[in-house]
Design an enzyme around this catalytic site. Structure first.
Site, PDB file in Angstrom:
ATOM      1  CG  PHE A   1      -4.649   3.494  -2.258  1.00 30.26           C
ATOM      2  CD1 PHE A   1      -5.846   4.166  -2.460  1.00 30.26           C
ATOM      3  CD2 PHE A   1      -3.474   4.218  -2.337  1.00 30.26           C
ATOM      4  CE1 PHE A   1      -5.873   5.526  -2.752  1.00 30.26           C
ATOM      5  CE2 PHE A   1      -3.485   5.580  -2.624  1.00 30.26           C
ATOM      6  CZ  PHE A   1      -4.691   6.238  -2.829  1.00 30.26           C
ATOM      7  CG  ASP A   2      -3.403  -2.996   1.252  1.00 26.74           C
ATOM      8  OD1 ASP A   2      -3.350  -3.592   0.170  1.00 26.74           O
ATOM      9  OD2 ASP A   2      -2.429  -2.885   2.010  1.00 26.74           O
ATOM     10  CB  VAL A   3      -9.235  -0.250   3.222  1.00 27.97           C
ATOM     11  CG1 VAL A   3     -10.733  -0.184   3.524  1.00 27.97           C
ATOM     12  CG2 VAL A   3      -8.466  -0.651   4.481  1.00 27.97           C
TER      13      VAL A   3
ATOM     14  CG  ASP B   1      -1.856   1.177   1.272  1.00 29.20           C
ATOM     15  OD1 ASP B   1      -2.999   1.065   0.774  1.00 29.20           O
ATOM     16  OD2 ASP B   1      -1.458   2.231   1.810  1.00 29.20           O
TER      17      ASP B   1
END
Length: 383
Positions: A175-177, A147
């Protein structure tokens, strides 16, 4: 409880769907937790040493990483060594039986195990197979998908921080989420297509594409007009006020999202003539003349404390907010009746944010220990 019942327990709007979860760290496990909360039966496949986040600590709860706990409830764990023939056979059988498979290996990394999309789809034509990567399966396939790398490459860090200071990462792996949510959306869309056509498909999500989509007004400003945004601290490029402003005892977020809200703000601040000033009457004027308007607002806000202003501005319909730590955010959510904390099999957790009138989310299982359900899942797969 029988092994089959343990594997196939039904609950919620996604009741009856079996998810083979070959993902780890954050984006994939977050997606599968959302699916599990809504009733999908998620089997978390881990390597012999387990998901890396089991070791990401502190903080911990009873010796277990709270990072891991936060994204792995409602799942069952089986540890499989894909280099072992019996374990690989079990993994392939799980993929054959699954409705959904999700993985975030480096693109192509599962092909040597016969667990890539083409191999799985050959045995299970209805599979919804979701792949999450950092930079896609093309020229960026070999790039590691962290991320922080994407926050840097996408431009987010260039927008975060004070104008004269260094760029900063966001406080979470945003951005992972976001990619996890995009993967969930893609899976649900593919399920609807399968319900109509009978065909599964490959759903691909990558962090960089999620980032560029998630930069919304900033990425749109560039692709539509060539405008490259810059760091503005807590200010907004298109609205003013829309930032923390100092009061007598601390800062308060103050927002005037439209001209009507600005007029209400001025009424509470006892600045009745300000909305009729041609420099400030319209949002584009306030934004252009923010350096003239800010000291006028700050001077008036300095006369009282943030809690008093918060109460009176909110009552007048002016968006505003104290800057809390997380404990304050959880407490306010509780006061507002949002029930932010749930019990997931004895482990406190943050509730699924979606409310359904007919098929609510459920929290039956705590995050599993490594291979906690391995024996019963193996027995089920062998039948």
């Amino acid at each position: 409880m029988s092994a089959e019942r343990a594997v196939m327990m039904a609950q919620g709007p996604l009741d009856g769907l079996l998810v083979a979860d070959f993902s780890r760290i954050l984006a994939g496990p977050y997606a599968t937790m959302l699916l599990a909360d809504l009733g999908a039966q998620v089997i978390k496949v881990e390597g012999p040493t387990g998901d890396d986040t089991r070791t990401w600590m502190p903080p911990t709860r009873e010796g277990v990483s709270t990072y891991y706990l936060g994204i792995n409830r409602n799942k069952r764990s089986i540890a499989l060594n894909l280099k072992d023939a019996a374990d690989l056979e079990a993994a392939q059988e799980l993929a054959r039986r699954a409705d959904i498979m999700i993985e975030n290996f480096k693109p192509g990394g599962l092909s040597r195990f016969g667990l890539d999309y083409e191999s799985v789809a050959a045995a299970n034509e209805k599979i919804i197979y979701a792949s999450i990567s950092g930079f896609g399966s093309g020229a960026g396939a070999e790039m590691p998908g962290y991320d922080l790398m994407v926050q840097a490459i996408s431009g987010l860090m260039s927008l975060t921080g004070d104008p004269d200071g260094p760029p900063y990462r966001a406080g979470i792996s945003v951005f992972d989420v976001m990619a996890g949510m995009h993967a969930t959306i893609g899976i649900l869309a593919a399920l609807n297509h399968r319900a109509r056509s009978g065909r599964g498909q490959h759903v691909e999500v990558n962090l960089l594409s999620s980032a560029l989509s998630g930069l919304v007004n900033h990425s749109s400003g560039y692709v539509a007009s060539g405008t490259i945004p810059y760091r503005m601290g807590n200010a907004h490029p298109s609205l003013f006020p829309y930032e923390p402003l100092p009061t007598a005892d601390g800062e308060l977020i103050v927002i005037a999202g439209n001209d009507g809200q600005f007029r209400k703000l001025c009424q509470v601040l006892d600045l009745p003539d300000l909305p009729d000033d041609p420099r400030f009457g319209r949002n584009q004027d306030r934004t252009a003349n923010r350096e003239e308007l800010r000291p006028i607002l700050v001077e008036r806000l300095a006369k009282r404390g943030k809690d008093e202003w918060f109460r009176d501005l909110l009552a007048a319909g002016v968006p505003c907010a104290p800057i809390n730590t997380i404990d304050g955010g959880v407490a306010l959510a509780g006061e507002l009746g949002l029930h932010p904390v749930i019990d997931a099999g004895g482990v406190p957790a943050v509730r699924n944010p979606i409310t359904f009138s007919e098929t609510p989310a459920a929290y039956e299982l705590p995050p599993p220990t490594l291979d906690e359900h391995g024996e019963e899942i193996r027995a089920w797969l062998s039948r």
